[in-house]
Design a protein around this motif. Structure first.
Motif, PDB file in Angstrom:
ATOM      1  N   GLN A  51      -4.674  -0.529  -4.137  1.00 28.37           N
ATOM      2  CA  GLN A  51      -4.863  -1.245  -5.394  1.00 28.37           C
ATOM      3  C   GLN A  51      -5.799  -0.494  -6.353  1.00 28.37           C
ATOM      4  OE1 GLN A  51      -3.261  -4.257  -6.170  1.00 28.37           O
ATOM      5  NE2 GLN A  51      -2.161  -3.786  -4.280  1.00 28.37           N
ATOM      6  N   PHE A  52      -6.661   0.363  -5.804  1.00 26.41           N
ATOM      7  CA  PHE A  52      -7.698   1.013  -6.607  1.00 26.41           C
ATOM      8  C   PHE A  52      -7.458   2.501  -6.846  1.00 26.41           C
ATOM      9  CE2 PHE A  52      -9.835  -2.291  -3.948  1.00 26.41           C
ATOM     10  CZ  PHE A  52     -10.039  -3.216  -4.961  1.00 26.41           C
ATOM     11  N   ILE A  53      -6.641   3.119  -6.027  1.00 26.42           N
ATOM     12  CA  ILE A  53      -6.510   4.584  -6.028  1.00 26.42           C
ATOM     13  C   ILE A  53      -5.146   4.991  -6.567  1.00 26.42           C
ATOM     14  CG2 ILE A  53      -6.477   6.624  -4.540  1.00 26.42           C
ATOM     15  CD1 ILE A  53      -8.420   5.112  -2.689  1.00 26.42           C
ATOM     16  N   GLN A  54      -5.142   5.974  -7.436  1.00 33.27           N
ATOM     17  CA  GLN A  54      -3.898   6.418  -8.067  1.00 33.27           C
ATOM     18  C   GLN A  54      -2.933   7.011  -7.040  1.00 33.27           C
ATOM     19  OE1 GLN A  54      -4.969   8.961 -11.340  1.00 33.27           O
ATOM     20  NE2 GLN A  54      -5.742   7.255 -12.585  1.00 33.27           N
ATOM     21  N   ALA A  55      -1.686   7.159  -7.434  1.00 30.09           N
ATOM     22  CA  ALA A  55      -0.606   7.506  -6.511  1.00 30.09           C
ATOM     23  C   ALA A  55      -0.801   8.857  -5.831  1.00 30.09           C
ATOM     24  CB  ALA A  55       0.725   7.495  -7.264  1.00 30.09           C
ATOM     25  N   ASN A  56      -0.264   8.932  -4.609  1.00 30.43           N
ATOM     26  CA  ASN A  56      -0.178  10.178  -3.840  1.00 30.43           C
ATOM     27  C   ASN A  56      -1.544  10.729  -3.420  1.00 30.43           C
ATOM     28  OD1 ASN A  56       2.696  10.217  -4.125  1.00 30.43           O
ATOM     29  ND2 ASN A  56       2.412  11.022  -6.209  1.00 30.43           N
ATOM     30  N   LYS A  57      -2.503   9.845  -3.238  1.00 31.26           N
ATOM     31  CA  LYS A  57      -3.814  10.240  -2.730  1.00 31.26           C
ATOM     32  C   LYS A  57      -3.939   9.788  -1.270  1.00 31.26           C
ATOM     33  CE  LYS A  57      -5.314  11.551  -6.861  1.00 31.26           C
ATOM     34  NZ  LYS A  57      -5.550  12.973  -7.209  1.00 31.26           N
ATOM     35  N   LEU A  58      -4.508  10.638  -0.443  1.00 37.17           N
ATOM     36  CA  LEU A  58      -4.718  10.279   0.960  1.00 37.17           C
ATOM     37  C   LEU A  58      -5.745   9.141   1.050  1.00 37.17           C
ATOM     38  CD1 LEU A  58      -4.152  10.976   3.967  1.00 37.17           C
ATOM     39  CD2 LEU A  58      -6.113  12.544   3.844  1.00 37.17           C
ATOM     40  N   ILE A  59      -5.393   8.078   1.739  1.00 42.81           N
ATOM     41  CA  ILE A  59      -6.303   6.944   1.914  1.00 42.81           C
ATOM     42  C   ILE A  59      -7.053   7.056   3.234  1.00 42.81           C
ATOM     43  CG2 ILE A  59      -6.400   4.448   2.323  1.00 42.81           C
ATOM     44  CD1 ILE A  59      -4.175   4.140   0.277  1.00 42.81           C
ATOM     45  N   VAL A  60      -6.340   7.386   4.298  1.00 42.61           N
ATOM     46  CA  VAL A  60      -6.944   7.511   5.624  1.00 42.61           C
ATOM     47  C   VAL A  60      -5.986   8.310   6.488  1.00 42.61           C
ATOM     48  CG1 VAL A  60      -5.915   5.383   6.522  1.00 42.61           C
ATOM     49  CG2 VAL A  60      -8.055   6.203   7.516  1.00 42.61           C
ATOM     50  N   PHE A  61      -6.517   8.988   7.495  1.00 42.60           N
ATOM     51  CA  PHE A  61      -5.635   9.581   8.497  1.00 42.60           C
ATOM     52  C   PHE A  61      -6.177   9.287   9.874  1.00 42.60           C
ATOM     53  CE2 PHE A  61      -8.540  13.128   7.572  1.00 42.60           C
ATOM     54  CZ  PHE A  61      -8.812  13.662   8.826  1.00 42.60           C
ATOM     55  N   THR A  62      -5.262   9.252  10.843  1.00 39.56           N
ATOM     56  CA  THR A  62      -5.637   8.982  12.233  1.00 39.56           C
ATOM     57  C   THR A  62      -5.151  10.129  13.100  1.00 39.56           C
ATOM     58  OG1 THR A  62      -3.583   7.807  12.764  1.00 39.56           O
ATOM     59  CG2 THR A  62      -5.388   6.498  11.836  1.00 39.56           C
ATOM     60  N   LYS A  63      -5.887  10.393  14.168  1.00 43.61           N
ATOM     61  CA  LYS A  63      -5.434  11.381  15.149  1.00 43.61           C
ATOM     62  C   LYS A  63      -6.181  11.179  16.453  1.00 43.61           C
ATOM     63  CE  LYS A  63      -8.626  15.097  13.743  1.00 43.61           C
ATOM     64  NZ  LYS A  63      -8.735  16.519  13.333  1.00 43.61           N
ATOM     65  N   GLY A  64      -5.521  11.579  17.546  1.00 45.45           N
ATOM     66  CA  GLY A  64      -6.110  11.506  18.866  1.00 45.45           C
ATOM     67  C   GLY A  64      -5.537  12.608  19.731  1.00 45.45           C
ATOM     68  N   THR A  65      -6.055  12.765  20.918  1.00 42.71           N
ATOM     69  CA  THR A  65      -5.601  13.834  21.806  1.00 42.71           C
ATOM     70  C   THR A  65      -4.107  13.764  22.060  1.00 42.71           C
ATOM     71  OG1 THR A  65      -7.760  13.838  22.905  1.00 42.71           O
ATOM     72  CG2 THR A  65      -5.940  14.898  24.061  1.00 42.71           C
ATOM     73  N   SER A  66      -3.587  12.550  22.265  1.00 39.46           N
ATOM     74  CA  SER A  66      -2.159  12.378  22.535  1.00 39.46           C
ATOM     75  C   SER A  66      -1.422  11.751  21.370  1.00 39.46           C
ATOM     76  CB  SER A  66      -1.975  11.498  23.785  1.00 39.46           C
ATOM     77  OG  SER A  66      -2.582  12.106  24.905  1.00 39.46           O
ATOM     78  N   SER A  67      -2.125  11.571  20.249  1.00 36.37           N
ATOM     79  CA  SER A  67      -1.497  10.989  19.056  1.00 36.37           C
ATOM     80  C   SER A  67      -1.610  11.987  17.916  1.00 36.37           C
ATOM     81  CB  SER A  67      -2.189   9.681  18.674  1.00 36.37           C
ATOM     82  OG  SER A  67      -2.088   8.731  19.703  1.00 36.37           O
ATOM     83  N   PRO A  68      -0.485  12.513  17.436  1.00 35.46           N
ATOM     84  CA  PRO A  68      -0.541  13.483  16.339  1.00 35.46           C
ATOM     85  C   PRO A  68      -1.102  12.852  15.076  1.00 35.46           C
ATOM     86  CG  PRO A  68       1.710  12.748  16.721  1.00 35.46           C
ATOM     87  CD  PRO A  68       0.898  12.210  17.844  1.00 35.46           C
ATOM     88  N   ARG A  69      -1.591  13.684  14.190  1.00 35.93           N
ATOM     89  CA  ARG A  69      -2.183  13.191  12.956  1.00 35.93           C
ATOM     90  C   ARG A  69      -1.158  12.394  12.146  1.00 35.93           C
ATOM     91  NH1 ARG A  69      -6.028  16.145   8.476  1.00 35.93           N
ATOM     92  NH2 ARG A  69      -5.345  14.940   6.661  1.00 35.93           N
TER      93      ARG A  69
END
Length: 554
Positions: free
Chosen positions: A247-265
């Motif tokens: 709602q606050f950030i303009q289009a095509n901006k990264l909001i969050v990313f997740t990653k783990g040893t067995s979970s790809p980014r």
């Protein structure tokens, strides 16, 4: 019977293993860990002195495996599965808390804003020791048992005793059960002609719909800038957090990313659908701001989109995925970590174990972090630069605000806290409103007229003090104390010692509480915020465009 439980145990180990080939994993488990576990169960079944409950033993084994991983990977039995999402998707009658159970102790994680426990004065970190004088700590208590004790019909009372870290004695509370608020937004209003305020308490399935309706309504009322209050917001759904940040950030901006040893980014980006992408924004946070709330705050800060005011957030950045087991139970397993757009890790360290992790807020209190920004130290390796203006921010656990506001514990006198925790303050408010409702509504037909014109005078404070003394809350010699009080109130003065010089603060609280009981929960914050330091700082920054822009590096 226990073989079914063994298969569950094998399934857990399968999940916990990082090897990609399931067949290889199964082979290793069958020949090693599972064989050992199976052999132990065989020996117990054949030779143990008493009759055993195999299912319970297997569940304990699963719990033991998970609790040594991290503080948020948990086992949930089949009865608990049915109820676990209740705070996010339904409503219920109870005392209004979220809790965890660790080593047979019930820890309060948070109180629901507007709920009975918050009104009574329970706090995150409190340990429930007994319910109705029956000891529950150290007795093998589980989620179902706790809910059975605490849930109940609206209007009924429950007596509990809690242990608070900073207090030696147990503290007794009488709580009147009520309908637990389920709205994500407890209040939204115009702070002045151009500034809107939204208090968001959780990220549930209905949050984005509530938020969009609220934003549209505020805009129609002429709001141009916004204060988003995420204090004491413990989080919720990841997708909801992404949608709110969008709602606050303009289009095509990264909001969050997740990653783990067995979970790809996995990357999550903003869209062009935001309703509040350009106007000035301030986010309020504190040590109770966690998880989904930290995703939103981190994205706003990393993109230099708004000013963050308050204290360092909780630091919960672990992604849990549910895995259902054969008997209807499940485990919620941590599979990845959250990172802000700059790459900051939200999760604070849990290397010291669950006990140390659960006492982190107490440690912040003892170390002075809640009262002085100078008590907070970051190493250079945790330094990051924001993505638009290259401002310095820090990772390593939680979100550090742009403007620090110290906690103010002196504003709440002991007398007031005691009234809260015994339930007597709520009883007094209900009694006062019952006796004066007709007069109040006649004089103040709507909330705005009440907010502008109603004053809590000395006579109302004297009523409260007399009520408290009669209930013997202040002093064992309450009859003598009451006589002294009455001699002081003939000219409408207040007996000062009982209030410790906090008369004005107590008057302000009473005004807010009376409003809540007549016009609903939303009105409490509209009055309470008038003297809240963090809120007032946000107003001041928004009214000073030069200051706002300088903080963000523009």
């Amino acid at each position: 019977m226990y073989r079914k439980g063994i298969y569950q145990f094998i399934f857990v180990i399968l999940i916990l293993t990082s090897i990609k080939n399931p067949a290889q994993v199964c082979a290793q488990i069958s020949s090693e860990q599972a064989y050992k576990f199976n052999r132990v169960m065989d020996l117990i079944s054949m030779f143990y002195v008493d009759t055993i409950k195999e299912q319970k033993l297997v569940e304990q084994a699963i719990i033991s495996v998970l609790k040594d991983l991290d503080p948020h990977s948990i086992y949930i039995n089949k009865d608990e599965v049915k109820e676990m999402n209740e705070p996010l998707i339904g409503s219920f009658d109870g005392i209004g808390i979220t809790f965890n159970i660790f080593k047979d102790t019930v820890y309060i994680v948070r109180t629901y804003p507007g709920g009975p426990s918050e009104k009574a004065g329970l706090k995150p970190g409190d340990r429930i020791v007994s319910v109705e004088n029956e000891l529950i700590a150290g007795t093998g208590i589980n989620l179902g048992m706790v809910k059975k004790l605490l849930l109940g019909k609206k209007g009924t009372k429950v007596n509990i005793s809690i242990k608070r870290k900073s207090i030696t004695e147990l503290i007794d509370y009488t709580i009147i059960r009520g309908k637990i608020p389920i709205n994500s937004i407890v209040t939204a209003y115009k702070a002045d002609e151009k500034i809107g305020y939204i208090k968001l308490t959780k990220f549930s399935a209905t949050t984005i719909d509530e938020f969009e309706k609220t934003i549209k309504k505020l805009k129609k009322e002429g709001v141009n800038d916004l204060i988003l209050d995420l204090r004491d917001n413990g989080g919720g759904y990841l997708r909801t957090a992404i949608n709110i940040a969008d709602q606050f950030i303009q289009a095509n901006k990264l909001i969050v990313f997740t990653k783990g040893t067995s979970s790809p980014r996995s990357n999550y980006f903003s869209t062009s659908k935001g309703l509040f992408e350009k106007s000035k924004l301030i986010v309020l946070i504190d040590e109770g701001t966690a998880s989904a709330s930290e995703i939103v705050t981190g994205a706003v800060q990393d993109w230099d989109r708004g000013v963050v005011i308050g204290r360092r957030s909780f630091g919960k950045g672990l992604v849990q995925r549910p895995f259902h087991l054969m008997d209807g139970s499940m485990i919620r397993l941590t599979i990845a970590r959250y990172y802000t757009p700059t790459g900051r890790l939200i999760q604070k360290s849990y290397a010291g174990g669950y006990q140390n992790y659960s006492e982190d807020i107490d440690n912040r209190f003892n170390n002075g972090e809640l009262f002085s920004e100078d008590s907070i130290h970051f190493v250079d390796s945790l330094k990051y630069l924001t993505l638009n203006k290259n401002r310095k921010v820090f990772g390593g656990g939680g979100i550090m605000p742009d403007i620090f506001i110290a906690a103010d514990t002196s504003a709440v006198p002991a007398f007031y806290r005691k009234l809260l925790r015994t339930g007597k303050l709520n009883e007094f408010i209900l009694k006062y409103i019952d006796n004066n409702r007709t007069v109040l509504i006649s004089r103040y037909p709507d909330f705005n007229s009440y907010k502008e014109n109603f004053k809590v005078d000395n006579s109302i404070l004297n009523e409260l003090i007399k009520f408290a003394v009669i209930e013997e809350l202040k002093d064992p010699d309450s009859k003598e104390y009451l006589l002294a009080l009455e001699s002081k109130t003939t000219d409408n003065n207040i007996y000062d010692p009982i209030l410790d010089g906090n008369e004005e603060m107590l008057k302000h609280q009473l005004k807010a509480l009376i409003a809540r009981n007549i016009w609903g929960d939303r009105t409490f914050y509209e009055i309470f915020n008038q003297k809240d330091k963090t809120y007032l700082k946000a107003i001041a920054v928004l009214k000073n465009p030069q200051l706002y822009n300088s903080i963000l590096g523009y």
